[in-house]
Write a protein that holds these residues in place. Structure first.
Motif, mmCIF file in Angstrom:
data_model
loop_
_atom_site.group_PDB
_atom_site.id
_atom_site.type_symbol
_atom_site.label_atom_id
_atom_site.label_comp_id
_atom_site.label_asym_id
_atom_site.label_seq_id
_atom_site.Cartn_x
_atom_site.Cartn_y
_atom_site.Cartn_z
ATOM 1 N N ALA A 1 -8.705 -5.021 -11.615
ATOM 2 C CA ALA A 1 -8.663 -3.558 -11.661
ATOM 3 C C ALA A 1 -7.563 -3.001 -10.765
ATOM 4 O O ALA A 1 -6.899 -2.013 -11.115
ATOM 5 C CB ALA A 1 -10.018 -2.989 -11.256
ATOM 6 N N GLU A 2 -7.350 -3.632 -9.609
ATOM 7 C CA GLU A 2 -6.308 -3.148 -8.698
ATOM 8 C C GLU A 2 -4.913 -3.430 -9.245
ATOM 9 O O GLU A 2 -4.009 -2.597 -9.108
ATOM 10 C CB GLU A 2 -6.499 -3.778 -7.323
ATOM 11 C CG GLU A 2 -7.716 -3.227 -6.583
ATOM 12 C CD GLU A 2 -8.106 -4.054 -5.372
ATOM 13 O OE1 GLU A 2 -8.910 -3.545 -4.569
ATOM 14 O OE2 GLU A 2 -7.630 -5.203 -5.235
ATOM 15 N N PHE A 3 -4.724 -4.596 -9.869
ATOM 16 C CA PHE A 3 -3.429 -4.857 -10.487
ATOM 17 C C PHE A 3 -3.173 -3.875 -11.629
ATOM 18 O O PHE A 3 -2.070 -3.331 -11.766
ATOM 19 C CB PHE A 3 -3.351 -6.303 -10.999
ATOM 20 C CG PHE A 3 -3.098 -7.314 -9.920
ATOM 21 C CD1 PHE A 3 -1.873 -7.386 -9.280
ATOM 22 C CD2 PHE A 3 -4.094 -8.211 -9.535
ATOM 23 C CE1 PHE A 3 -1.625 -8.318 -8.285
ATOM 24 C CE2 PHE A 3 -3.867 -9.146 -8.534
ATOM 25 C CZ PHE A 3 -2.633 -9.203 -7.900
ATOM 26 N N ARG A 4 -4.175 -3.655 -12.462
ATOM 27 C CA ARG A 4 -4.022 -2.675 -13.540
ATOM 28 C C ARG A 4 -3.713 -1.292 -12.971
ATOM 29 O O ARG A 4 -2.905 -0.538 -13.525
ATOM 30 C CB ARG A 4 -5.300 -2.617 -14.373
ATOM 31 C CG ARG A 4 -5.545 -3.828 -15.258
ATOM 32 C CD ARG A 4 -6.970 -3.844 -15.779
ATOM 33 N NE ARG A 4 -7.171 -4.794 -16.866
ATOM 34 C CZ ARG A 4 -8.359 -5.119 -17.361
ATOM 35 N NH1 ARG A 4 -9.462 -4.578 -16.825
ATOM 36 N NH2 ARG A 4 -8.467 -5.975 -18.359
ATOM 37 N N PRO B 1 0.819 -1.213 0.000
ATOM 38 C CA PRO B 1 0.000 0.000 0.000
ATOM 39 C C PRO B 1 0.855 1.265 0.000
ATOM 40 O O PRO B 1 1.954 1.293 0.575
ATOM 41 C CB PRO B 1 -0.812 -0.116 1.294
ATOM 42 C CG PRO B 1 -0.789 -1.564 1.644
ATOM 43 C CD PRO B 1 0.538 -2.071 1.164
ATOM 44 N N ILE B 2 0.367 2.292 -0.642
ATOM 45 C CA ILE B 2 1.028 3.594 -0.678
ATOM 46 C C ILE B 2 0.140 4.597 0.049
ATOM 47 O O ILE B 2 -0.999 4.848 -0.356
ATOM 48 C CB ILE B 2 1.297 4.039 -2.132
ATOM 49 C CG1 ILE B 2 2.292 3.083 -2.789
ATOM 50 C CG2 ILE B 2 1.813 5.476 -2.181
ATOM 51 C CD1 ILE B 2 2.564 3.377 -4.253
ATOM 52 N N GLN B 3 0.660 5.141 1.140
ATOM 53 C CA GLN B 3 -0.067 6.108 1.952
ATOM 54 C C GLN B 3 0.261 7.521 1.506
ATOM 55 O O GLN B 3 1.284 7.780 0.879
ATOM 56 C CB GLN B 3 0.291 5.925 3.424
ATOM 57 C CG GLN B 3 -0.023 4.545 3.971
ATOM 58 C CD GLN B 3 0.485 4.357 5.395
ATOM 59 O OE1 GLN B 3 1.267 5.165 5.893
ATOM 60 N NE2 GLN B 3 0.052 3.291 6.043
ATOM 61 N N ALA B 4 -0.602 8.455 1.897
ATOM 62 C CA ALA B 4 -0.433 9.844 1.463
ATOM 63 C C ALA B 4 0.840 10.465 2.027
ATOM 64 O O ALA B 4 1.509 11.246 1.339
ATOM 65 C CB ALA B 4 -1.649 10.665 1.861
ATOM 66 N N GLU B 5 1.195 10.136 3.269
ATOM 67 C CA GLU B 5 2.370 10.746 3.896
ATOM 68 C C GLU B 5 3.163 9.710 4.680
ATOM 69 O O GLU B 5 2.589 8.804 5.292
ATOM 70 C CB GLU B 5 1.956 11.879 4.842
ATOM 71 C CG GLU B 5 1.349 13.085 4.148
ATOM 72 C CD GLU B 5 1.028 14.212 5.117
ATOM 73 O OE1 GLU B 5 1.067 13.959 6.347
ATOM 74 O OE2 GLU B 5 0.752 15.339 4.666
ATOM 75 N N GLU C 1 -6.466 2.621 -6.235
ATOM 76 C CA GLU C 1 -5.947 1.271 -6.487
ATOM 77 C C GLU C 1 -4.680 0.964 -5.700
ATOM 78 O O GLU C 1 -4.335 -0.203 -5.525
ATOM 79 C CB GLU C 1 -5.670 1.076 -7.983
ATOM 80 C CG GLU C 1 -6.904 1.036 -8.856
ATOM 81 C CD GLU C 1 -7.301 2.406 -9.367
ATOM 82 O OE1 GLU C 1 -8.133 2.464 -10.292
ATOM 83 O OE2 GLU C 1 -6.776 3.421 -8.854
ATOM 84 N N VAL C 2 -3.944 1.967 -5.240
ATOM 85 C CA VAL C 2 -2.695 1.695 -4.515
ATOM 86 C C VAL C 2 -2.882 1.784 -3.007
ATOM 87 O O VAL C 2 -1.913 1.693 -2.259
ATOM 88 C CB VAL C 2 -1.564 2.655 -4.957
ATOM 89 C CG1 VAL C 2 -1.329 2.537 -6.449
ATOM 90 C CG2 VAL C 2 -1.840 4.093 -4.543
#
Length: 523
Positions: A215-218, A186-190, A206-207
């Motif tokens: 859809a999430e892999f794409r 996962p990629i968080q905002a900060e 999606e991240v």
């Protein structure tokens, strides 16, 4: 060239095909109505007379791809069309064929509305250079690991700036050695950095979680293509892409149950990795500008010939392996597969038949570095190496390959890899190895492109790797952010006159860290 469902006749410098299609009205260009390219252009798997071209449209439409040897498109030499449809998430991927060798090729992609064919987008232009037919100098770059460990696109820091450093080298192609995305991270905002400042990620839905749906892999590929540095590189330099684990999930093997502690933390709904792999592989092939093999649609391993000096053998060390475990089998069999018998036989055939001076073996994992499979339990082997001593487990397959290369008289093999998130140079010396029936060779490690930096890993003496250079974080520091500058790529230059290969390890600032020049063996 006759017009059929795959090809179209190109007329005039504009490349419009209205005359050949019998359309009397001019093409309209109302910006609000026309389809648009959403994630730039890509090219890949380029040879002397062919290359793949990729694009994605924001709605169903027809993509018209034309090419020329001049940027002005004063003379359009050929073209194809492909339909961008929801079934492939709007992506199109076509082969341009009949290209001249050793030539800069410009390609232009425009989109035609399906409901109103007179509505058409303006063309977007990319370029690549075809492989030479003669012994001219060749150069390329390689690395791996993009947007890993939660380090995404921080536009206030310039985004994924290492891709701009690679572009400044003007390579003939870029070899992405795997982990083209981090589907499981996962990629968080900060993210707060050790110095108290904030790393501010650009985020998309999606991240925000580990990818499970198609859809999430794409979405992971689309996320990386939001970075302006990567977009600019893609438009100018063809990519040779392979995959490793994070295109699916960390350290996976085919059929693995999702029962590791790491899987439980990620809350996967599927009981095994196979379901994830199927969706992940589809997204990978949709978004990477690589060849499609109808005989084996999901195939990643392949050979790319780039002129008389360089053949690149792209390996798949993920799809055919046995289960990750202690890796100490004494006999070769399904449990100790790494490349697997079919891929191994292919590699041997192709190495023997290669007439290129240098045989570059692009491996998504290093041969002699110990990589732990299950870090929660400190259990198992994820790569080839399983610790000092005689060849066991997956090392049996590598021993067989190295023995074959020596016996068959295959000269000038060089291994390039990534995966371990630091950069290093290893010289494999049979005189210092437990298994000694092979010729000396080099393995060069580089990465990450834009991810956390780790390492270094322990060397396994089975094949006698000798450390000639390493750059990694200071002891005790892990998952070091890209802000620290410890992001790495490699540059390879083969001189057309001497046929010498110079390998240079570089950092994100394009600083030369270390290099070596290799003389080709003759005979």
């Amino acid at each position: 060239m006759a017009l059929d469902r795959r090809r179209f006749v190109l007329t005039g410098a504009s490349g419009l095909v209205g005359a050949s299609l019998g359309l009397g009205r001019p093409y309209l260009s109302r910006a609000a109505d026309r389809p648009a390219l959403s994630h730039g252009l890509q090219s890949g798997d380029v040879g002397s007379d062919t290359a793949m071209v990729w694009a994605r449209a924001d709605r169903p439409c027809r993509a018209m791809i034309e090419w020329s040897t001049t940027e002005s498109f004063a003379q359009v030499r050929g073209g194809v069309f492909a339909d961008a449809l929801p079934e492939t998430d709007g992506t199109v991927k076509v082969a341009l064929e009949g290209l001249p060798a050793g030539q800069d090729i410009f390609y232009r992609v425009s989109l035609q509305d399906l409901a109103a064919p007179t509505i058409r987008s303006p063309g977007q232009v990319g370029r690549f250079r075809t492989a030479p037919a003669d012994r001219r100098s060749v150069s390329f770059c390689w690395s791996g690991d993009t947007a890993g460990q939660g380090w995404g696109i921080d536009e206030s820091r310039g985004g994924m700036t290492i891709y701009s450093a690679i572009a400044r080298n003007r390579p003939d192609f870029f070899l992405h050695s795997g982990d083209t995305i981090y589907a499981d991270g996962p990629i968080q905002a900060e993210v707060k950095l050790p110095d108290g400042t904030l790393w501010r990620n650009r985020v998309t839905e999606e991240v925000s979680k580990p990818a499970e749906s198609l859809a999430e892999f794409r979405g992971r590929y689309k996320y990386n293509l939001l970075d302006r540095n990567l977009l600019a590189l893609n438009a100018q330099v063809p990519m040779l892409a392979q995959w490793d684990d994070h295109e699916v999930t960390n350290n996976w093997w085919p059929g693995e149950p999702t029962t590791r502690a790491e899987h439980l933390r990620k809350k996967y709904a599927d009981p095994n990795v196979l379901a994830l792999q199927v969706r992940a592989a589809r997204a990978f092939h949709e978004y990477m500008p690589m060849r499609f093999d109808p005989a084996e649609p999901g195939r990643v391993y392949r050979k790319i010939s780039y002129g008389p000096l360089v053949d690149v053998f792209m390996l798949d060390m993920r799809s055919y392996r046995g289960a990750n475990g202690e890796n100490r089998q004494t006999e070769y069999g399904p449990d100790s597969y790494f490349l697997g018998p079919q891929q191994l036989a292919w590699l041997k055939r192709e190495l023997v038949s290669s007439r290129a001076t240098w045989k570059v073996i692009a491996a998504d994992m290093p041969l002699g570095l110990v990589v732990v499979y299950d870090t929660d339990r400190n259990f198992g082997s994820e790569a080839v190496a399983q610790g000092d001593g005689p060849a066991l487990g997956r090392e049996l397959e590598v021993a067989d390959l190295l023995r074959f290369i020596k016996a068959a008289g295959v000269r000038n093999t060089v291994w390039l890899t990534a995966d371990v998130h630091y950069t290093a140079a290893h010289y494999y010396d049979p005189n210092k190895a437990q298994f000694q029936d092979f010729e000396p060779f080099w393995e060069f490690v580089s990465g990450p492109l834009h991810a956390g930096t780790f390492g270094p890993n322990a060397l396994d003496n089975t094949f006698g790797p000798q450390l000639r250079y390493v750059k990694a974080p200071p002891a005790g520091q892990v998952n070091v952010s890209p802000a620290a500058g410890l992001q790495f790529f490699g540059h390879v230059a083969v001189d057309g006159r001497t046929e010498q290969m110079t390998v240079t390890l570089k950092d994100a600032a394009d600083t030369d860290l270390w290099h070596v020049t290799l003389d080709p063996a003759r005979g």
